[in-house]
Scaffold this active site. Sequence first.
Site, PDB file in Angstrom:
ATOM      1  N   LYS A   1       0.843  -1.203   0.000  1.00 17.05           N
ATOM      2  CA  LYS A   1       0.000   0.000   0.000  1.00 17.05           C
ATOM      3  C   LYS A   1       0.872   1.245   0.000  1.00 17.05           C
ATOM      4  CE  LYS A   1      -2.458  -0.294   3.792  1.00 17.05           C
ATOM      5  NZ  LYS A   1      -2.361  -0.893   5.133  1.00 17.05           N
TER       6      LYS A   1
ATOM      7  N   LYS B   1      -7.327  -6.305  -0.382  1.00 18.03           N
ATOM      8  CA  LYS B   1      -7.996  -5.599   0.721  1.00 18.03           C
ATOM      9  C   LYS B   1      -8.854  -4.456   0.175  1.00 18.03           C
ATOM     10  CE  LYS B   1      -5.589  -4.620   4.376  1.00 18.03           C
ATOM     11  NZ  LYS B   1      -4.452  -4.143   5.220  1.00 18.03           N
TER      12      LYS B   1
HETATM   13  O1  LIG Z   1      -3.524  -2.338   7.266  1.00 22.59           O
HETATM   14  C1  LIG Z   1      -2.763  -1.906   8.093  1.00 22.59           C
HETATM   15  C2  LIG Z   1      -2.652  -0.486   8.500  1.00 22.59           C
HETATM   16  O2  LIG Z   1      -3.036   0.388   7.504  1.00 22.59           O
HETATM   17  C3  LIG Z   1      -1.281  -0.262   9.011  1.00 22.59           C
HETATM   18  O3  LIG Z   1      -0.949   1.096   9.118  1.00 22.59           O
HETATM   19  P1  LIG Z   1      -1.027   1.928  10.473  1.00 22.59           P
HETATM   20  O4  LIG Z   1      -0.337   1.134  11.552  1.00 22.59           O
HETATM   21  O5  LIG Z   1      -0.331   3.182  10.167  1.00 22.59           O
HETATM   22  O6  LIG Z   1      -2.476   2.102  10.772  1.00 22.59           O
END
Ligand SMILES: O=C[C@H](O)COP(=O)(O)O
Length: 263
Positions: free
Chosen positions: A23, A116
């Site tokens: 991502k 996802k």
């Molecule tokens: O899918 C996982 C999350 O988007 C991880 O990123 P984050 O820890 O910055 O929320």
Amino acid sequence: MSVRDLAEARVAAAAGVDFVDCKEPAHGALGGLAPATIAAIVAELRGLAAPAAVRPSPAGSGAVGRVGAGSAPGDSAAAAPRALVSATIGDWPADALDSALARAREVAAAGVDYVKVGLWPGAARTRWLDAFAREPYAVVPVFIADAGLDLSLAARAAALRFPAVMADTDAKRGGSLIDRVGTEALAAFVAAVHGAGPVLVGLAGALRAAELPRLASLGADFAGFRSAVCAGDRAGKLDPGRLATLVAAMRVVGSAGTVALAG
Ligand SMILES: O=C[C@H](O)COP(=O)(O)O
């Protein structure tokens, strides 16, 4: 572990994460990467593949690879289970279902194990859920939880037999998913999914390593991280030291039979 390019995917895989999640964190909560970038990450991680006998079972078949359940420091690369690969499709407005489906098919064609798809609050969510349930590749619906979680929709997702569902946050600076939603609501979400079908539950949203025991107590099957392993903002660079600390903490929690490390 969320990664934005091949270099980060290599770092994450070498650190021993269970899932590499493709991502672009600078493009929103579920910001998408170009399918060509995703395909390059898949090809690289497939190249590191271990024999099938030591790979973690795919989600939906009853188990996932857990940190602590596979490789240990000093194991040879050949003995390490490969990380599963997921990818997001980007953040799409509610009226862009057809475009989102088209992008999801491109992402699936890049060879990922899971696609996802974000579900933002609003009336369109049920239509999105039902539409993606008809797709022939493995979809993981991600419930954006900043404004709360819809337990009946979570149960519907489980009844539709997605391999896994997740809760995540859109705004990353207002605290973690646990801070924003609360343990009671998260436990109810996990229970609603597990009670409606054999579907794994993942939690994410600016989670911190110190929250691992609470995540485990909620009954989650896996957890996703990005913010916790960046030196600054989640759109910044991965910090290998923070990642190693998190993986080590996951080995402790994982050895208790609970949470796997995802993206
Ligand atoms: O899918 C996982 C999350 O988007 C991880 O990123 P984050 O820890 O910055 O929320």
